[in-house]
Enzyme design. Structure first.
Site, PDB file in Angstrom:
ATOM      1  N   LYS A   1       0.879  -1.178   0.000  1.00  0.00           N
ATOM      2  CA  LYS A   1       0.000   0.000   0.000  1.00  0.00           C
ATOM      3  C   LYS A   1       0.913   1.224   0.000  1.00  0.00           C
ATOM      4  CE  LYS A   1      -2.950   3.223   1.353  1.00  0.00           C
ATOM      5  NZ  LYS A   1      -2.006   4.313   0.938  1.00  0.00           N
TER       6      LYS A   1
ATOM      7  N   GLY B   1       0.319   4.732  13.311  1.00  0.00           N
ATOM      8  CA  GLY B   1       0.827   3.502  13.930  1.00  0.00           C
ATOM      9  C   GLY B   1      -0.093   3.012  15.038  1.00  0.00           C
TER      10      GLY B   1
ATOM     11  N   CYS C   1      12.424  10.571   8.929  1.00  0.00           N
ATOM     12  CA  CYS C   1      12.097  10.172  10.316  1.00  0.00           C
ATOM     13  C   CYS C   1      13.311  10.345  11.212  1.00  0.00           C
ATOM     14  CB  CYS C   1      11.633   8.726  10.327  1.00  0.00           C
ATOM     15  SG  CYS C   1      12.792   7.632   9.501  1.00  0.00           S
TER      16      CYS C   1
ATOM     17  N   GLU D   1       7.450   1.394  12.255  1.00  0.00           N
ATOM     18  CA  GLU D   1       8.567   2.345  12.170  1.00  0.00           C
ATOM     19  C   GLU D   1       7.939   3.724  12.124  1.00  0.00           C
ATOM     20  OE1 GLU D   1      11.627   1.353  12.241  1.00  0.00           O
ATOM     21  OE2 GLU D   1      11.382  -0.779  11.829  1.00  0.00           O
TER      22      GLU D   1
ATOM     23  N   GLU E   1       7.527  16.258  16.270  1.00  0.00           N
ATOM     24  CA  GLU E   1       8.093  16.002  14.943  1.00  0.00           C
ATOM     25  C   GLU E   1       7.465  16.980  13.946  1.00  0.00           C
ATOM     26  OE1 GLU E   1       6.993  12.477  12.639  1.00  0.00           O
ATOM     27  OE2 GLU E   1       9.127  12.143  12.303  1.00  0.00           O
TER      28      GLU E   1
ATOM     29  N   GLY F   1       5.405   5.087   9.001  1.00  0.00           N
ATOM     30  CA  GLY F   1       4.600   6.295   8.867  1.00  0.00           C
ATOM     31  C   GLY F   1       4.514   7.006  10.201  1.00  0.00           C
ATOM     32  N   SER F   2       3.453   7.751  10.373  1.00  0.00           N
ATOM     33  CA  SER F   2       3.365   8.592  11.566  1.00  0.00           C
ATOM     34  C   SER F   2       2.978   7.784  12.797  1.00  0.00           C
ATOM     35  CB  SER F   2       2.338   9.699  11.332  1.00  0.00           C
ATOM     36  OG  SER F   2       1.065   9.119  11.153  1.00  0.00           O
ATOM     37  N   THR F   3       3.301   8.324  13.935  1.00  0.00           N
ATOM     38  CA  THR F   3       3.009   7.661  15.208  1.00  0.00           C
ATOM     39  C   THR F   3       1.501   7.521  15.393  1.00  0.00           C
ATOM     40  OG1 THR F   3       5.089   8.397  16.136  1.00  0.00           O
ATOM     41  CG2 THR F   3       3.351   7.891  17.713  1.00  0.00           C
ATOM     42  N   GLU F   4       0.761   8.534  14.976  1.00  0.00           N
ATOM     43  CA  GLU F   4      -0.699   8.495  15.112  1.00  0.00           C
ATOM     44  C   GLU F   4      -1.296   7.333  14.289  1.00  0.00           C
ATOM     45  OE1 GLU F   4      -2.369  12.123  13.718  1.00  0.00           O
ATOM     46  OE2 GLU F   4      -4.405  11.342  13.891  1.00  0.00           O
TER      47      GLU F   4
END
Ligand code: NAD
Length: 484
Positions: free
Chosen positions: A183, A241, A292, A258, A388, A236-239
């Site tokens: 994706k 994730g 990142c 990651e 970030e 991708g982003s922590t959110e």
């Protein structure tokens, strides 16, 4: 304008291109005008891709000899290498990175990762285990572990380095015998669509690799929830994730996450200052700061603080903003208008929090999604030092002692990477042990090389990619005990 006439903007499922019911449009970040219309995979398409990947896993790919799998990965590496310039062109047009950097660094990284894991494909072993007699009695047993593939893996990738990051997932997953659904990110799918053609050309059995372009909240979420998928490998982003972790709980998928970072670069008073300043500027501004591992918090010992400020100011002012295809350009546009506006909001926030603007601080007056390379001087408790930003923005923070440097470095939710600049070997080793980061570079960036495990601590994620850790993470260890 990049030529897209040879790019199939459909879904690649079971070795065939298929149209989708929905589409979405992407933008050219350099001009702010439309770039491509892509297929948006729906839940039916996700079901079809899972069915194709499962059939390949149980069929032609699963039964292929490990050495043949390695040969196919090597063939793909050769095709990617031969197509480097076209892949680089598509990626730079999509996300804005200078073309020369895509050619010199990003595509070679994918080639190296494919070749590294091609070599692993026929070297995946379990272990013989010295075991006691059966149930503690006199009957001997023979026990060993085997490392079997997991099944269907979904690789969900971001836009900042699509092919490089995809390689970290695709190559080990395939080397271990899994099948893969990719994706790509909405903003940068073109180079991965081209890769799908190369995968078909290499001769991978149909369904071994599938590509679903689409919207994260639809396609990505359906993959994360799907019971037919064994592992999600996400960058991708922590959110996002967090959402993936929640949705993966449906069938206890293996997850590799990651996520974001806010890397410290610690410059000690004994550092080679020219190297430290040049390296820190690269760590801050490479890829428009959309990295990142970007070294966005520069901790400078008070004795060298003024020199670091002067050096980073010159480095920021020396950046050449422009078209990614202009050879003089060192920094392209940010990926999209939302990202530019988000970065600009941090520039305002930094100034309003009382950080000094050493260089940059606004958007240049030109079309496209450009932001000036910006250096602040301030404190670690400021939002620009804690959150970030994912753009060319850094903050310089002074310190006096090693303990203070470590305390500042670790005072952040993230723990992805760090850089330490010192000529004192014992200090370097000691600091490396005390810092909260999955990868530490001493006197240089931690290289993103196929042999070296990569991943984060704390809010930077779960798990490691690359190296032998990568092999372990795409296999299921099974213990077999035979009562003799
Ligand atoms: P993002 O989280 O917005 O999107 C990443 C991918 O996830 C895209 O393909 C997107 O379509 C998909 N997605 C979005 N919502 C989803 C959902 N609900 N379920 C499943 N998939 C979903 O991230 P981005 O903006 O593309 O990338 C920037 C972020 O990536 C930054 O935070 C950066 O630090 C991080 N990153 C981390 C690493 C690393 O190695 N740790 C490397 C590169 C980027």
């Amino acid at each position: 304008m990049v030529d897209l006439s040879d790019i199939t903007t459909e879904l690649f499922i079971g070795g065939e291109w298929r149209a989708a019911t929905e589409t979405f449009t992407t933008m050219n970040p350099t001009t702010g005008t439309g770039l491509a219309k892509l297929a948006a995979a729906g839940t039916d398409d996700v079901d079809a891709a899972v069915a194709a990947a499962t059939a390949a896993f149980r069929g032609d790919w699963g039964s292929l000899a490990p050495s043949r799998k390695g040969m196919l990965l090597n063939k793909l590496a050769d095709l990617v290498e031969a197509d480097s310039e076209r892949l680089a062109e598509l990626e730079s047009a999509d996300m804005g990175r200078p073309f020369g950097m895509s050619v010199a660094m990003m595509i070679p990284n994918l080639v190296a990762t494919l070749r590294y894991y091609a070599g692993w494909a026929d070297k995946i072993n379990g272990e013989l285990i010295a075991s006691d007699g059966y149930m503690g009695g006199p009957t001997p047993t023979h026990a060993y572990t085997r490392r079997d593939p997991l099944g269907v893996v979904a690789a969900i990738v971001p836009w900042n380095a699509p092919l490089m990051i995809l390689g970290w997932k695709l190559a080990p997953a395939l080397a271990c015998g899994n099948t893969v659904i990719i994706k790509p990110a909405e903003d940068a799918s073109l180079s991965i669509l081209r890769l799908a053609d190369l995968i078909a050309q290499a001769g991978f059995p149909a369904g071994t690799v599938n590509v679903l372009t689409g919207v994260g909240k639809v396609t990505g979420e359906a993959l994360a929830r799907h019971p037919g998928i064994a592992k999600i490998s996400f960058t991708g982003s922590t959110e996002t994730g967090r959402a993936i972790l929640r949705n993966s709980a449906t069938n206890f998928k293996r997850t590799a996450l990651e996520l974001g970072g806010k890397a410290p670069q610690i410059i000690f008073e004994d550092a080679n200052l020219d190297a430290a300043i040049g390296g820190s500027a690269m760590g801050l501004f490479f890829n428009q700061g959309e990295v990142c591992a970007a070294g966005t918090r520069i901790l400078a010992h008070r004795r060298v603080y003024d020199s670091v400020i002067d050096g980073l100011k010159a480095a920021a002012q020396g950046q050449v903003l422009g078209d990614p295809f202009d050879a003089a350009t060192t920094m392209g546009p940010l990926v999209n208008a939302a990202q530019r506006d988000r970065v600009l909001s941090y520039l305002e926030r930094g100034a309003s929090e009382g950080a000094d603007v050493v260089a940059g601080g606004s958007a240049p007056d030109r079309p496209g999604y450009f932001v000036e390379p910006t250096v602040f001087a301030g404190r670690n408790d400021m939002a620009v030092a804690q959150e970030e930003i994912f753009g060319p923005v850094g903050i310089v923070i002074p310190f006096d002692t090693d303990d203070e440097a470590i305390a500042i470095a670790n005072d952040n939710q993230y723990g992805l990477s760090a850089t330490v600049w010192t000529t004192d070997v014992s200090r370097a080793h000691t600091i490396a042990g005390r810092i909260d980061a999955g990868a530490i570079g001493v006197n240089g960036w931690s290289p993103l090389a196929p042999q070296l495990p990569w991943g984060g601590m704390k809010a930077s994620g779960i798990g490691r990619e690359l190296g032998y850790e990568g092999i372990l993470s795409y296999t299921e260890p099974k213990t077999v005990t035979i009562v003799l």
